[in-house]
Design a protein around this motif. Structure first.
Motif, PDB file in Angstrom:
ATOM      1  N   UNK A  52     -11.211   9.470  -0.059  1.00  0.00           N
ATOM      2  CA  UNK A  52     -10.378  10.483   0.586  1.00  0.00           C
ATOM      3  C   UNK A  52     -11.237  11.376   1.478  1.00  0.00           C
ATOM      4  N   UNK A  53     -10.761  11.632   2.687  1.00  0.00           N
ATOM      5  CA  UNK A  53     -11.401  12.658   3.515  1.00  0.00           C
ATOM      6  C   UNK A  53     -10.323  13.683   3.865  1.00  0.00           C
ATOM      7  N   UNK A  54     -10.653  14.602   4.739  1.00  0.00           N
ATOM      8  CA  UNK A  54      -9.717  15.706   4.983  1.00  0.00           C
ATOM      9  C   UNK A  54      -8.353  15.221   5.498  1.00  0.00           C
ATOM     10  N   UNK A  55      -8.392  14.316   6.486  1.00  0.00           N
ATOM     11  CA  UNK A  55      -7.132  13.894   7.108  1.00  0.00           C
ATOM     12  C   UNK A  55      -6.663  12.495   6.755  1.00  0.00           C
ATOM     13  N   UNK A  56      -7.571  11.708   6.234  1.00  0.00           N
ATOM     14  CA  UNK A  56      -7.175  10.309   6.024  1.00  0.00           C
ATOM     15  C   UNK A  56      -7.758   9.725   4.746  1.00  0.00           C
ATOM     16  N   UNK A  57      -7.243   8.549   4.414  1.00  0.00           N
ATOM     17  CA  UNK A  57      -7.772   7.781   3.288  1.00  0.00           C
ATOM     18  C   UNK A  57      -8.493   6.573   3.888  1.00  0.00           C
ATOM     19  N   UNK A  58      -9.747   6.423   3.503  1.00  0.00           N
ATOM     20  CA  UNK A  58     -10.520   5.285   3.998  1.00  0.00           C
ATOM     21  C   UNK A  58     -10.429   4.156   2.966  1.00  0.00           C
TER      22      UNK A  58
ATOM     23  N   UNK B 228      -3.889   7.782   7.914  1.00  0.00           N
ATOM     24  CA  UNK B 228      -3.692   9.231   7.971  1.00  0.00           C
ATOM     25  C   UNK B 228      -2.814   9.683   6.810  1.00  0.00           C
ATOM     26  N   UNK B 229      -3.176  10.834   6.243  1.00  0.00           N
ATOM     27  CA  UNK B 229      -2.469  11.328   5.044  1.00  0.00           C
ATOM     28  C   UNK B 229      -1.178  12.048   5.413  1.00  0.00           C
ATOM     29  N   UNK B 230      -0.326  11.385   6.169  1.00  0.00           N
ATOM     30  CA  UNK B 230       0.931  12.024   6.553  1.00  0.00           C
ATOM     31  C   UNK B 230       1.896  12.090   5.376  1.00  0.00           C
ATOM     32  N   UNK B 231       2.568  13.231   5.276  1.00  0.00           N
ATOM     33  CA  UNK B 231       3.693  13.291   4.341  1.00  0.00           C
ATOM     34  C   UNK B 231       4.902  12.741   5.094  1.00  0.00           C
ATOM     35  N   UNK B 232       5.946  12.396   4.381  1.00  0.00           N
ATOM     36  CA  UNK B 232       7.130  11.902   5.081  1.00  0.00           C
ATOM     37  C   UNK B 232       7.998  11.065   4.173  1.00  0.00           C
ATOM     38  N   UNK B 233       9.010  10.453   4.769  1.00  0.00           N
ATOM     39  CA  UNK B 233       9.902   9.590   4.003  1.00  0.00           C
ATOM     40  C   UNK B 233       9.840   8.185   4.590  1.00  0.00           C
ATOM     41  N   UNK B 234      10.222   7.208   3.762  1.00  0.00           N
ATOM     42  CA  UNK B 234      10.164   5.836   4.262  1.00  0.00           C
ATOM     43  C   UNK B 234      11.322   4.998   3.744  1.00  0.00           C
ATOM     44  N   UNK B 235      11.559   3.906   4.456  1.00  0.00           N
ATOM     45  CA  UNK B 235      12.472   2.852   4.015  1.00  0.00           C
ATOM     46  C   UNK B 235      11.705   1.552   4.166  1.00  0.00           C
TER      47      UNK B 235
END
Lengths: 259, 155
Positions: free
Chosen positions: A57-63, A159-166
């Motif tokens: 984990x980094x600040x903005x993304x997951x590697x 990128x560690x975006x929050x959100x919804x998905x289908x």
């Protein structure tokens, strides 16, 4: 699959040198699809000793290292946190655990397989690929890249975006390839619509995404998306059926992500 | 080429072809519990545990398990017998060809999920096919086995 040699690389430099030595040399990754293809190689290059099996984990993304198995990817709490867990769900529907403990995320992406569930889900997220020698590009750029990248896929940055998905994988049986797969996300007030296995490789429906962002009705957006894609027949399913079910699931998906 | 790994708690050093799959190597070593079913990464019959994780031995090269531990049903005989008994009691075991793979996957499931939901059990076992029986009896057998494992864990 046939291979004359098996080489355990000691560094990325070493692996790249070996790869460049002979056009019949190849990186093996998990090796699942290579077995299916049944081709002949001179030397198979194994990256197992290079520490590419970590999720960090980094600040903005997951590697995600390219040698992370689909099972470790699917079960990682870090991956489950991204946009409601879309990538985790999609990976978890691929074959059984005894397959996913072998297949790697790098092999799944690098191969640009038209039937890929991993690619369809990742394309609906913000993903950058890192290659050796040093080169970075978005997943979409990589999918559109003509020719073969002469490098080694080292890691994915999601990128560690929050959100919804289908997500919908349409399949005939539990262990089947997708007849078509659909991923839709709503992240940072923007829609992302992906349809894969048409049976061509997954791509984003950019025009439909703009309409969805502008607040157009889901039925209209789904029609626009279908118009952007080409569909084809395969042994398992005809193109008209593919088109019909894709439209239905895009419509449902758009409603789902907006709930 | 020379490959070194731990097979059922014993270190082995074997000479194998670079393109030899683990299932073939194990059977050549006399580990005949490893059954090759479809040989196409599909049926799960050839499952072994690699570093404790269920893996299709027909689809991983022996060279890829260098330095790892490989567990076959011989190493979990007591647990395998219990699982086989539960399968038998529920009528889930007919020809028995797939049972070895099932036993290893069920064993791994019990270690990974102390309290699995039905959905988690199905998801864990979906890669193991049985062509004799339906899956209902197997589900019952697995649930009863897991209940026993839990009961013993509490003691």
């Amino acid at each position: 699959m046939r291979a004359k040699n098996f080489y355990r690389a000691t560094s990325l430099d070493d692996a790249y040198r070996k790869l460049s030595e002979n056009p019949k040399n190849a990186i093996i990754a998990g090796g699942l699809w290579m077995k299916k293809l049944g081709q002949s190689y001179d030397t198979l290059i194994d990256l197992s000793d290079l520490g590419l099996n970590k999720i960090e984990e980094s600040e903005n993304s997951i590697k995600v290292g390219s040698m992370v198995t689909l099972r470790n990817f699917e079960t990682s709490p870090l991956i489950k946190e991204i946009c409601g867990g879309l990538a985790s769900t999609a990976a978890g529907e691929i074959m059984g655990v005894n397959f996913r403990n072998l297949a790697t995320i790098g092999g799944s992406v690098f191969g640009r397989y038209p039937f890929s569930d991993v690619i369809t889900s990742l394309l609906a997220l913000d993903v950058t690929l890192e290659f050796f020698p040093e080169q970075k590009m978005s997943l979409e750029e990589y999918l559109n890249y003509r020719g073969k990248i002469q490098g080694i896929l080292v890691a994915l940055y999601i990128k560690k975006d929050a959100g919804t998905y289908f997500y919908k994988k349409v399949k005939a049986t539990a262990l089947d390839f997708p007849l078509v797969n659909i991923a839709i996300t709503l992240r940072n007030n923007k829609h992302y619509i992906v349809v894969g296995s048409r049976p061509m490789i997954a791509s984003l429906a950019h025009q439909a995404m703009k309409e969805a962002d502008a607040g157009e009705d889901a039925s209209k957006v789904a029609k626009t998306a279908i118009g952007e894609y080409s569909f084809a027949d395969s042994v398992a399913i005809g193109k008209d059926y593919r088109k019909e079910i894709s439209e239905v699931y895009i419509r449902r998906g758009l409603k789902e992500v907006s709930k | 080429m020379e490959v070194r790994f731990v097979l059922n708690r014993t270190e082995v050093v074997l000479n194998v072809r670079p393109d030899e799959y683990l299932a073939e190597t194990l059977r050549n070593q006399g580990v005949l519990s490893v059954h090759i079913g479809c040989n196409e990464s599909n049926c799960g019959t050839c499952t072994v545990l690699i570093n404790g994780k269920p893996s299709m031995s027909c689809s991983v090269l022996t060279a890829q398990v260098y330095g790892k531990t490989v567990t076959t049903v011989e190493d979990i005989q007591e647990e395998a017998n219990k699982i086989a008994d539960y399968f038998s009691d529920e009528g889930a075991d007919q020809c028995g060809f797939c049972l070895v793979g099932f036993a290893l996957v069920v064993h791994a499931l019990a270690l990974e999920y102390p309290n699995p939901t039905d959905e988690e059990i199905k998801n864990y076992l979906v890669g193991n096919l049985c062509r004799c029986s339906g899956y209902h009896a197997q589900m019952e057998a697995v649930k009863k086995y897991l209940a026993e494992v839990k009961k013993h864990a509490k003691k």
